[in-house]
Scaffold this active site. Structure first.
Site, PDB file in Angstrom:
ATOM      1  N   VAL A 147       0.836  -1.201   0.000  1.00  0.00           N
ATOM      2  CA  VAL A 147       0.000   0.000   0.000  1.00  0.00           C
ATOM      3  C   VAL A 147       0.875   1.258   0.000  1.00  0.00           C
ATOM      4  O   VAL A 147       0.367   2.366   0.182  1.00  0.00           O
ATOM      5  CB  VAL A 147      -0.940  -0.002   1.235  1.00  0.00           C
TER       6      VAL A 147
ATOM      7  N   HIS B 134      -4.477  -4.196  -2.264  1.00  0.00           N
ATOM      8  CA  HIS B 134      -4.856  -3.889  -0.877  1.00  0.00           C
ATOM      9  C   HIS B 134      -5.013  -2.397  -0.623  1.00  0.00           C
ATOM     10  O   HIS B 134      -4.955  -1.947   0.520  1.00  0.00           O
ATOM     11  CB  HIS B 134      -3.830  -4.493   0.088  1.00  0.00           C
TER      12      HIS B 134
HETATM   13  P1  OAD Z   1       4.783 -10.722   4.590  1.00  0.00           P
HETATM   14  O1  OAD Z   1       5.355  -9.865   5.665  1.00  0.00           O
HETATM   15  O2  OAD Z   1       3.820 -11.785   4.957  1.00  0.00           O
HETATM   16  O3  OAD Z   1       5.958 -11.449   3.802  1.00  0.00           O
HETATM   17  C1  OAD Z   1       7.094 -10.757   3.381  1.00  0.00           C
HETATM   18  C2  OAD Z   1       7.928 -11.708   2.550  1.00  0.00           C
HETATM   19  O4  OAD Z   1       9.034 -10.980   2.025  1.00  0.00           O
HETATM   20  C3  OAD Z   1       8.505 -12.893   3.351  1.00  0.00           C
HETATM   21  O5  OAD Z   1       8.262 -14.083   2.620  1.00  0.00           O
HETATM   22  C4  OAD Z   1      10.011 -12.595   3.395  1.00  0.00           C
HETATM   23  O6  OAD Z   1      10.792 -13.781   3.349  1.00  0.00           O
HETATM   24  C5  OAD Z   1      10.195 -11.769   2.148  1.00  0.00           C
HETATM   25  N1  OAD Z   1      11.321 -10.832   2.192  1.00  0.00           N
HETATM   26  C6  OAD Z   1      11.884 -10.234   3.253  1.00  0.00           C
HETATM   27  N2  OAD Z   1      12.865  -9.427   2.873  1.00  0.00           N
HETATM   28  C7  OAD Z   1      12.937  -9.496   1.521  1.00  0.00           C
HETATM   29  C8  OAD Z   1      13.755  -8.885   0.520  1.00  0.00           C
HETATM   30  N3  OAD Z   1      14.699  -8.005   0.845  1.00  0.00           N
HETATM   31  N4  OAD Z   1      13.533  -9.212  -0.768  1.00  0.00           N
HETATM   32  C9  OAD Z   1      12.567 -10.090  -1.114  1.00  0.00           C
HETATM   33  N5  OAD Z   1      11.767 -10.690  -0.224  1.00  0.00           N
HETATM   34  C10 OAD Z   1      11.944 -10.402   1.080  1.00  0.00           C
HETATM   35  O7  OAD Z   1       4.181  -9.709   3.503  1.00  0.00           O
HETATM   36  P2  OAD Z   1       3.103  -9.986   2.358  1.00  0.00           P
HETATM   37  O8  OAD Z   1       3.273 -11.326   1.748  1.00  0.00           O
HETATM   38  O9  OAD Z   1       3.139  -8.804   1.480  1.00  0.00           O
HETATM   39  O10 OAD Z   1      -2.321  -7.283   3.955  1.00  0.00           O
HETATM   40  O11 OAD Z   1       1.791  -9.948   3.192  1.00  0.00           O
HETATM   41  C11 OAD Z   1       0.577 -10.024   2.522  1.00  0.00           C
HETATM   42  C12 OAD Z   1      -0.450  -9.156   3.182  1.00  0.00           C
HETATM   43  O12 OAD Z   1      -0.570  -9.498   4.565  1.00  0.00           O
HETATM   44  C13 OAD Z   1      -0.111  -7.678   3.231  1.00  0.00           C
HETATM   45  O13 OAD Z   1      -0.464  -7.019   2.054  1.00  0.00           O
HETATM   46  C14 OAD Z   1      -0.931  -7.199   4.349  1.00  0.00           C
HETATM   47  C15 OAD Z   1      -0.565  -8.271   5.325  1.00  0.00           C
HETATM   48  O14 OAD Z   1      -1.393  -8.371   6.385  1.00  0.00           O
HETATM   49  C16 OAD Z   1      -3.202  -6.413   4.399  1.00  0.00           C
HETATM   50  O15 OAD Z   1      -2.888  -5.475   5.122  1.00  0.00           O
HETATM   51  C17 OAD Z   1      -4.584  -6.685   3.941  1.00  0.00           C
END
Ligand code: OAD
Ligand code: ZN
Length: 243
Positions: free
Chosen positions: A98, A114
């Site tokens: 977001v 989102h």
């Molecule tokens: P998460 O916090 O669940 O996952 C982040 C991912 O990024 C993890 O798998 C990490 O291993 C990876 N990661 C960390 N550092 C990184 C880097 N430098 N390069 C690449 N990857 C890296 O975040 P989202 O999957 O985005 O929703 O979460 C999904 C949704 O859950 C969000 O949009 C939000 C949250 O609650 C809402 O707010 C509705």
């Protein structure tokens, strides 16, 4: 037979999550986090129930994140994705983020699944507009109800047009690139599965294993700001990426 290379001008569908902004200093949701806010559960901060129970707390969290994001800059990972858009024959970037950093990096064909943290809307009527962030929680100038941030919370539906467009792109792409998402939150997590089921190549950039990893044709166990510029450089110089 499994296709074994992808090309710059392929039809690309990209799905990103919080990890792509990690190196811009925006904390992810499920790893790390900030000491200041880690004592709250995500259900208290990002659900309609949490907001109803404590709108001031939720707004303080959002204003804190807005400040952090205003100070953040797009990183080389965001910039590399904007370059893929330039050479792809068809392209869509669907983000769960977001923070607007993809747009600031130059991405144009983007759907925000989102919402966007900088939008404000009335929780009751159709009002949208600017608020005074120093007087929290903000109240709607039209009807006096609570104003809320324009993001999707747990349990809420995604913006329909954005989701449809993402599903369409997932169904028709040749390359699906998934970056920095834990792939745990639906329906976004299903999009790469749709692409894969339709025969697309699946590439994943994430330092950690995710539920999508076993499906991927290629995984880059590296931070996005490192893996994506390298990937784009290979596409630009060699004209192909062998898997
Ligand atoms: P998460 O916090 O669940 O996952 C982040 C991912 O990024 C993890 O798998 C990490 O291993 C990876 N990661 C960390 N550092 C990184 C880097 N430098 N390069 C690449 N990857 C890296 O975040 P989202 O999957 O985005 O929703 O979460 C999904 C949704 O859950 C969000 O949009 C939000 C949250 O609650 C809402 O707010 C509705
Ligand atoms: Zn209102």
């Amino acid at each position: 037979m499994k296709p074994s290379l992808c090309e710059p001008f392929d039809r690309w569908f990209v799905l990103t999550g919080a990890g792509v902004s990690a190196e811009s200093g925006v904390p992810t949701f499920r790893s790390g986090g900030s000491a200041l806010w880690s004592r709250y559960r995500i259900e208290e901060l990002a659900t309609p129930e949490g907001f109803a129970a404590n709108p001031l707390l939720v707004w303080q969290w959002y204003v804190w994140r807005r400040e952090l994001i205003r100070r953040a800059e797009p990183n080389p990972g965001h910039l590399a994705l904007a370059r893929i858009e330039e050479f792809a024959s068809d392209f869509l970037l669907a983000t769960q983020n977001v923070d607007g950093l993809h747009q600031r990096a130059g991405s144009r064909r983007i759907e925000e699944l989102h919402g966007n943290i900088f939008l404000n809307r009335c929780s009751r009527c159709t009002w949208e507009g600017e608020i005074d962030e120093s007087t929290l929680p903000p109240l709607c100038p039209e009807c006096g109800s609570l104003v809320r941030p324009g993001v999707v919370w747990f349990g809420e539906p995604l913006p329909e047009a954005a989701l449809r467009a993402a599903e369409r792109a997932a169904r028709s792409c040749r390359v699906c690139l998934v970056v920095g998402t834990s792939a745990l939150v639906e329906p976004a997590a299903s999009l790469p599965r749709i692409a894969k089921a339709r025969g697309a190549l699946l590439l994943e950039v994430n330092p950690e294993e995710t539920p999508l990893s076993p499906l991927a044709d290629r995984t880059y166990r590296l931070p996005a700001a490192q893996a994506l510029p390298e990937l784009v450089e290979t596409l630009a110089t060699k004209g192909r990426l062998d898997l």
